[in-house]
Design a protein around this motif. Structure first.
Motif, PDB file in Angstrom:
ATOM      1  N   ALA A  27       0.842  -1.198   0.000  1.00 21.97           N
ATOM      2  CA  ALA A  27       0.000   0.000   0.000  1.00 21.97           C
ATOM      3  C   ALA A  27       0.877   1.247   0.000  1.00 21.97           C
ATOM      4  N   ALA A  28       1.956   1.213   0.777  1.00 26.32           N
ATOM      5  CA  ALA A  28       2.883   2.344   0.818  1.00 26.32           C
ATOM      6  C   ALA A  28       3.538   2.558  -0.548  1.00 26.32           C
ATOM      7  N   LEU A  29       3.999   1.482  -1.154  1.00 29.11           N
ATOM      8  CA  LEU A  29       4.612   1.572  -2.477  1.00 29.11           C
ATOM      9  C   LEU A  29       3.609   2.112  -3.486  1.00 29.11           C
ATOM     10  N   TYR A  30       2.378   1.642  -3.408  1.00 25.32           N
ATOM     11  CA  TYR A  30       1.313   2.115  -4.301  1.00 25.32           C
ATOM     12  C   TYR A  30       1.124   3.624  -4.165  1.00 25.32           C
ATOM     13  N   CYS A  31       1.253   4.133  -2.919  1.00 28.00           N
ATOM     14  CA  CYS A  31       1.096   5.572  -2.659  1.00 28.00           C
ATOM     15  C   CYS A  31       2.360   6.369  -2.956  1.00 28.00           C
ATOM     16  N   GLY A  32       3.471   5.676  -3.125  1.00 35.05           N
ATOM     17  CA  GLY A  32       4.724   6.373  -3.412  1.00 35.05           C
ATOM     18  C   GLY A  32       5.448   6.846  -2.170  1.00 35.05           C
ATOM     19  N   CYS A  33       5.254   6.163  -1.053  1.00 35.50           N
ATOM     20  CA  CYS A  33       5.923   6.564   0.183  1.00 35.50           C
ATOM     21  C   CYS A  33       6.443   5.329   0.907  1.00 35.50           C
ATOM     22  N   SER A  34       7.157   5.567   1.996  1.00 36.74           N
ATOM     23  CA  SER A  34       7.686   4.454   2.787  1.00 36.74           C
ATOM     24  C   SER A  34       6.571   3.857   3.639  1.00 36.74           C
ATOM     25  N   PRO A  35       6.742   2.615   4.088  1.00 31.79           N
ATOM     26  CA  PRO A  35       5.751   2.018   4.982  1.00 31.79           C
ATOM     27  C   PRO A  35       5.551   2.828   6.269  1.00 31.79           C
ATOM     28  N   ASN A  36       6.642   3.390   6.813  1.00 32.38           N
ATOM     29  CA  ASN A  36       6.499   4.203   8.023  1.00 32.38           C
ATOM     30  C   ASN A  36       5.679   5.449   7.766  1.00 32.38           C
ATOM     31  N   HIS A  37       5.908   6.108   6.637  1.00 32.39           N
ATOM     32  CA  HIS A  37       5.135   7.305   6.313  1.00 32.39           C
ATOM     33  C   HIS A  37       3.672   6.936   6.053  1.00 32.39           C
ATOM     34  N   VAL A  42      -2.040   6.957   7.895  1.00 29.76           N
ATOM     35  CA  VAL A  42      -3.196   6.224   8.426  1.00 29.76           C
ATOM     36  C   VAL A  42      -3.543   6.771   9.812  1.00 29.76           C
ATOM     37  N   ALA A  43      -2.529   6.946  10.669  1.00 27.40           N
ATOM     38  CA  ALA A  43      -2.757   7.449  12.030  1.00 27.40           C
ATOM     39  C   ALA A  43      -3.360   8.848  12.018  1.00 27.40           C
ATOM     40  N   GLU A  44      -2.996   9.662  11.025  1.00 27.70           N
ATOM     41  CA  GLU A  44      -3.509  11.029  10.906  1.00 27.70           C
ATOM     42  C   GLU A  44      -4.879  11.072  10.241  1.00 27.70           C
ATOM     43  N   GLY A  45      -5.357   9.924   9.764  1.00 29.34           N
ATOM     44  CA  GLY A  45      -6.655   9.871   9.106  1.00 29.34           C
ATOM     45  C   GLY A  45      -6.639  10.294   7.649  1.00 29.34           C
ATOM     46  N   LEU A  46      -5.450  10.467   7.076  1.00 34.23           N
ATOM     47  CA  LEU A  46      -5.351  10.854   5.675  1.00 34.23           C
ATOM     48  C   LEU A  46      -5.463   9.656   4.740  1.00 34.23           C
ATOM     49  N   MET A  47      -5.144   8.479   5.264  1.00 37.18           N
ATOM     50  CA  MET A  47      -5.327   7.229   4.543  1.00 37.18           C
ATOM     51  C   MET A  47      -6.315   6.386   5.345  1.00 37.18           C
ATOM     52  N   PRO A  48      -7.050   5.507   4.679  1.00 34.98           N
ATOM     53  CA  PRO A  48      -8.049   4.694   5.389  1.00 34.98           C
ATOM     54  C   PRO A  48      -7.394   3.674   6.307  1.00 34.98           C
ATOM     55  N   PRO A  49      -8.130   3.229   7.317  1.00 34.21           N
ATOM     56  CA  PRO A  49      -7.590   2.166   8.166  1.00 34.21           C
ATOM     57  C   PRO A  49      -7.559   0.851   7.394  1.00 34.21           C
ATOM     58  N   GLY A  50      -6.684  -0.027   7.819  1.00 39.33           N
ATOM     59  CA  GLY A  50      -6.627  -1.341   7.192  1.00 39.33           C
ATOM     60  C   GLY A  50      -7.824  -2.184   7.593  1.00 39.33           C
ATOM     61  N   ARG A  51      -8.024  -3.243   6.859  1.00 38.10           N
ATOM     62  CA  ARG A  51      -9.110  -4.197   7.132  1.00 38.10           C
ATOM     63  C   ARG A  51      -8.499  -5.523   7.545  1.00 38.10           C
ATOM     64  N   ILE A  57      -3.749  -7.720   7.890  1.00 38.76           N
ATOM     65  CA  ILE A  57      -4.297  -6.392   7.655  1.00 38.76           C
ATOM     66  C   ILE A  57      -4.010  -5.994   6.215  1.00 38.76           C
ATOM     67  N   VAL A  58      -5.069  -5.619   5.498  1.00 40.75           N
ATOM     68  CA  VAL A  58      -4.938  -5.187   4.105  1.00 40.75           C
ATOM     69  C   VAL A  58      -5.681  -3.868   3.913  1.00 40.75           C
ATOM     70  N   TRP A  59      -5.239  -3.101   2.932  1.00 38.01           N
ATOM     71  CA  TRP A  59      -5.894  -1.858   2.548  1.00 38.01           C
ATOM     72  C   TRP A  59      -6.497  -2.063   1.169  1.00 38.01           C
ATOM     73  N   LEU A  60      -7.720  -1.591   1.003  1.00 41.01           N
ATOM     74  CA  LEU A  60      -8.400  -1.724  -0.283  1.00 41.01           C
ATOM     75  C   LEU A  60      -7.899  -0.643  -1.239  1.00 41.01           C
ATOM     76  N   ARG A  61      -7.495  -1.081  -2.405  1.00 42.36           N
ATOM     77  CA  ARG A  61      -6.931  -0.166  -3.397  1.00 42.36           C
ATOM     78  C   ARG A  61      -7.883   0.967  -3.739  1.00 42.36           C
ATOM     79  N   LEU A  68      -6.179   9.295  -1.737  1.00 41.71           N
ATOM     80  CA  LEU A  68      -5.176  10.069  -2.474  1.00 41.71           C
ATOM     81  C   LEU A  68      -5.827  11.231  -3.214  1.00 41.71           C
ATOM     82  N   ALA A  69      -6.970  10.988  -3.829  1.00 41.33           N
ATOM     83  CA  ALA A  69      -7.667  12.044  -4.574  1.00 41.33           C
ATOM     84  C   ALA A  69      -8.176  13.147  -3.645  1.00 41.33           C
TER      85      ALA A  69
END
Length: 89
Positions: A27-37, A42-51, A57-61, A68-69
């Motif tokens: 998911a991080a690679l898909y977004c263009g960032c590191s897993p830590n970022h 996710v913690a800031e609520g800018l990305m959805p929580p995992g399922r 734990i997975v994130w829906l594309r 992102l949009a």
């Protein structure tokens, strides 16, 4: 794709296949960032929580695409919301 540090690829390599559900590193690679970022987003609520997929734990594309949009466009003011209007911010 393996878990761990974000991988990168260049135009000469084939684009990875993105399934509907992505593990954190993918998911991080898909977004263009590191897993830590990504975890920070996710913690800031800018990305959805995992399922929880039976303990994995997975994130829906599609949800990642929507998140992102919804990110603010650099150089433009953040959209105002009803709380901003109510408190005059």
């Amino acid at each position: 794709m393996a878990d761990g540090a974000a991988q990168s690829y260049n135009a000469k390599q084939a684009a990875p296949y993105w399934g509907a559900g992505l593990k954190r590193s993918d998911a991080a690679l898909y977004c263009g960032c590191s897993p830590n970022h990504f975890s920070k987003l996710v913690a800031e609520g800018l990305m959805p929580p995992g399922r929880d997929q039976s303990g994995v734990i997975v994130w829906l594309r599609g949800e990642i695409d929507a998140a992102l949009a919804a990110l603010p466009v650099k150089g433009q003011d953040a959209p105002r919301n009803s709380c901003d209007e109510a408190f005059g911010c």
